[in-house]
Design a protein around this motif. Sequence first.
Motif, PDB file in Angstrom:
ATOM      1  N   HIS A 120       0.573  -1.224  -0.073  1.00 11.99           N
ATOM      2  CA  HIS A 120      -0.184   0.154   0.149  1.00 11.99           C
ATOM      3  C   HIS A 120       0.903   1.186   0.096  1.00 11.99           C
ATOM      4  O   HIS A 120       0.565   2.301  -0.973  1.00 11.99           O
ATOM      5  N   GLY A 153       0.849   3.113  -3.551  1.00 13.69           N
ATOM      6  CA  GLY A 153       0.300   4.952  -3.010  1.00 13.69           C
ATOM      7  C   GLY A 153       1.204   5.681  -3.495  1.00 13.69           C
ATOM      8  O   GLY A 153       0.661   6.842  -4.066  1.00 13.69           O
ATOM      9  N   ARG A 192      -0.041   8.233  -7.507  1.00  8.49           N
ATOM     10  CA  ARG A 192      -0.169   9.747  -7.481  1.00  8.49           C
ATOM     11  C   ARG A 192       0.548  10.760  -7.747  1.00  8.49           C
ATOM     12  O   ARG A 192      -0.516  10.847  -8.251  1.00  8.49           O
ATOM     13  N   ARG A 248      -5.252   8.481  -5.770  1.00  6.25           N
ATOM     14  CA  ARG A 248      -4.633   7.528  -4.272  1.00  6.25           C
ATOM     15  C   ARG A 248      -5.108   6.411  -4.382  1.00  6.25           C
ATOM     16  O   ARG A 248      -6.773   5.944  -4.073  1.00  6.25           O
ATOM     17  N   VAL A 292      -6.313   3.194  -1.112  1.00  3.85           N
ATOM     18  CA  VAL A 292      -7.181   3.241   0.059  1.00  3.85           C
ATOM     19  C   VAL A 292      -6.981   2.044   0.193  1.00  3.85           C
ATOM     20  O   VAL A 292      -6.918   1.002  -0.320  1.00  3.85           O
ATOM     21  N   ARG A 338      -9.586   8.614   3.354  1.00  7.41           N
ATOM     22  CA  ARG A 338      -8.602   8.482   4.495  1.00  7.41           C
ATOM     23  C   ARG A 338      -7.390   7.970   3.677  1.00  7.41           C
ATOM     24  O   ARG A 338      -7.515   6.844   3.483  1.00  7.41           O
ATOM     25  N   ARG A 339      -5.942   7.398   4.299  1.00  4.69           N
ATOM     26  CA  ARG A 339      -5.602   5.863   3.983  1.00  4.69           C
ATOM     27  C   ARG A 339      -5.754   4.948   4.196  1.00  4.69           C
ATOM     28  O   ARG A 339      -4.899   4.250   3.405  1.00  4.69           O
ATOM     29  N   ARG A 340      -6.252   4.710   5.049  1.00  2.15           N
ATOM     30  CA  ARG A 340      -6.480   3.676   5.593  1.00  2.15           C
ATOM     31  C   ARG A 340      -7.697   3.443   6.586  1.00  2.15           C
ATOM     32  O   ARG A 340      -8.519   4.674   7.289  1.00  2.15           O
TER      33      ARG A 340
END
Length: 124
Positions: free
Chosen positions: A10, A14, A18, A23, A25, A88-90
């Motif tokens: 991830h 990621g 980008r 993006r 997730v 959010r990223r996570r």
Amino acid sequence: CAKHAGERDHGSLGHELRTFGIRGVLVGPGVTRTSVDENIARPARRLPIYDSERSRMEALMRSWIETGDDPEVVAATVVKAATTALPRRRYAAGRQARQVHFLRRFLPEPMVDKSLRKLNKPPV
């Protein structure tokens, strides 16, 4: 192992995506009530020395799955992450995943690892 690989990939994926305006997730589920225990890859030849530990871990896995989150919890988290304008990223999917995320955020890694090992109920 698979969850760890997803965590690792991830981060690097990621950064690569980008540059294309994509993006990444990460949705991290805990134990989920599925038939994963019925579909585990089995060795062609089992070594008898591991029979006792294998049986113990299979029983433990079945007990975890019985009390795990419904698959719908994970699906709802995926939908939320995919449809949020600024995700959010996570995302932790389910009760257990949120607990582990909380522990990892606020406790030193050795303490978290010790707690997770304790869940495996190692033989005395």
